[in-house]
Design an enzyme around this catalytic site. Sequence first.
Site, PDB file in Angstrom:
ATOM      1  N   HIS A  44       1.122  -1.401   0.117  1.00 12.53           N
ATOM      2  CA  HIS A  44      -0.110  -0.487   0.059  1.00 12.53           C
ATOM      3  C   HIS A  44       0.556   1.289  -0.089  1.00 12.53           C
ATOM      4  O   HIS A  44       0.448   2.447  -0.024  1.00 12.53           O
ATOM      5  CB  HIS A  44      -0.969  -0.258   1.245  1.00 12.53           C
ATOM      6  CG  HIS A  44      -1.725  -1.191   0.796  1.00 12.53           C
ATOM      7  ND1 HIS A  44      -2.787  -0.736   0.227  1.00 12.53           N
ATOM      8  CD2 HIS A  44      -2.278  -2.229   1.894  1.00 12.53           C
ATOM      9  CE1 HIS A  44      -3.663  -2.422   0.158  1.00 12.53           C
ATOM     10  NE2 HIS A  44      -3.176  -2.821   1.277  1.00 12.53           N
ATOM     11  N   ARG A  69       7.615  -5.824   2.769  1.00 12.93           N
ATOM     12  CA  ARG A  69       6.304  -6.393   2.763  1.00 12.93           C
ATOM     13  C   ARG A  69       5.795  -5.922   1.173  1.00 12.93           C
ATOM     14  O   ARG A  69       6.141  -5.247   0.068  1.00 12.93           O
ATOM     15  CB  ARG A  69       4.739  -5.079   3.283  1.00 12.93           C
ATOM     16  CG  ARG A  69       3.347  -6.378   3.260  1.00 12.93           C
ATOM     17  CD  ARG A  69       2.299  -5.737   3.985  1.00 12.93           C
ATOM     18  NE  ARG A  69       1.939  -4.357   3.059  1.00 12.93           N
ATOM     19  CZ  ARG A  69       1.009  -3.923   4.003  1.00 12.93           C
ATOM     20  NH1 ARG A  69       0.220  -4.639   5.071  1.00 12.93           N
ATOM     21  NH2 ARG A  69       0.364  -2.255   4.392  1.00 12.93           N
ATOM     22  N   GLU A 145      -6.026 -12.214   7.287  1.00 12.32           N
ATOM     23  CA  GLU A 145      -6.131 -11.370   7.284  1.00 12.32           C
ATOM     24  C   GLU A 145      -7.921 -11.221   6.401  1.00 12.32           C
ATOM     25  O   GLU A 145      -8.166 -10.320   5.313  1.00 12.32           O
ATOM     26  CB  GLU A 145      -5.273  -9.641   6.186  1.00 12.32           C
ATOM     27  CG  GLU A 145      -5.136  -9.872   5.272  1.00 12.32           C
ATOM     28  CD  GLU A 145      -3.955  -8.768   5.040  1.00 12.32           C
ATOM     29  OE1 GLU A 145      -4.353  -7.486   5.810  1.00 12.32           O
ATOM     30  OE2 GLU A 145      -2.987  -8.612   3.748  1.00 12.32           O
ATOM     31  N   ASP A 171      -8.347  -5.065   6.767  1.00 16.30           N
ATOM     32  CA  ASP A 171      -8.711  -6.301   5.592  1.00 16.30           C
ATOM     33  C   ASP A 171      -9.478  -7.373   6.633  1.00 16.30           C
ATOM     34  O   ASP A 171     -10.426  -7.644   6.145  1.00 16.30           O
ATOM     35  CB  ASP A 171      -7.650  -6.482   5.392  1.00 16.30           C
ATOM     36  CG  ASP A 171      -7.083  -5.522   3.857  1.00 16.30           C
ATOM     37  OD1 ASP A 171      -8.069  -5.196   3.853  1.00 16.30           O
ATOM     38  OD2 ASP A 171      -6.158  -5.563   3.722  1.00 16.30           O
TER      39      ASP A 171
HETATM   40  C1  3PY Z   1      -4.307  -4.240   7.524  1.00 20.08           C
HETATM   41  O1  3PY Z   1      -4.718  -3.959   9.050  1.00 20.08           O
HETATM   42  O2  3PY Z   1      -5.312  -4.804   6.353  1.00 20.08           O
HETATM   43  C2  3PY Z   1      -3.077  -4.461   7.415  1.00 20.08           C
HETATM   44  O3  3PY Z   1      -2.868  -5.011   6.528  1.00 20.08           O
HETATM   45  C3  3PY Z   1      -2.105  -3.701   8.433  1.00 20.08           C
HETATM   46  O4  3PY Z   1      -1.004  -3.058   7.438  1.00 20.08           O
HETATM   47 MG    MG Z   2      -3.832  -5.676   5.012  1.00 17.26          MG
END
Ligand code: 3PY
Ligand code: MG
Length: 256
Positions: A44, A69, A145, A171
């Site tokens: 991101h 990442r 996530e 997420d």
């Molecule tokens: C999320 O909260 O989805 C993330 O990817 C945090 O880094």
């Molecule tokens: Mg995320």
Amino acid sequence: MRGLRARLSAKRGLLNGYLMLPSAAVAEFYARQGFDMVTVDLQHGLQDYASALSILQALGACDVLPMVRIPWLDPGLIMKLLDAGAMGVTCPMVNTAEDARRLVTYAHYPPEGERSLGPIRASAVYGESYAQEANHSIATLAMIETREGLANVEAIAATDGLTGLYIGPGDLALALGRPSYQDRFDVQVEAAVAEIVAASRRHGRFVGTFAATPERAHVLVRQGFDFVTLNTDVAALQAQAAAWVSSFRRLEAGAK
Ligand code: 3PY
Ligand code: MG
């Protein structure tokens, strides 16, 4: 070469920061503020390979573990970033044990994996024995996530060679149709988080997550998270600038 495992065996509750801004100068200022590890965010963040490379160079001058990442499970990008000196890879949206197995495979040299040999910057920085030591030192963190990742968390955590699980609360809340809060997990997200933490413990994996504030990071570390991301360079810049501007405006309003 001290990787995440070695650092976590010396100290629990490591503090991570995320770098979204594609600037080695910003990265250096940020990484000098006392973080244990810093992650260049190519998912991101506003990063590409060139900015990640220059940031990894800047982080080399700071006492932090340099992590990345990646945007998705991409073997080419994983190998290039490790060759550039990243000491670990966080992969978003790991949904199945097969995703986790592929993550581990791409980040490890044979016989444990399929990483291609050519650590051009990594061996210059970490020494000629880099290729012999890399499999023990490089960290792989699988992000849980999604609903599918949650359903498969036991099998994901069981993946041979995986270093840890990393919970993306934003997420995960979205996937479960629940709200996100800065200072706590929603009750259903909390139950999912507890499941993920328990799976990581059963399989001897480290577990980390994201916190928007220092207070929240503190609570999560007290709860037993091995490492916590204390927000991002962008959030730090925005929060401090906003606090200064509003303090100034309040002082000015009071002086009228
Ligand atoms: C999320 O909260 O989805 C993330 O990817 C945090 O880094
Ligand atoms: Mg995320």
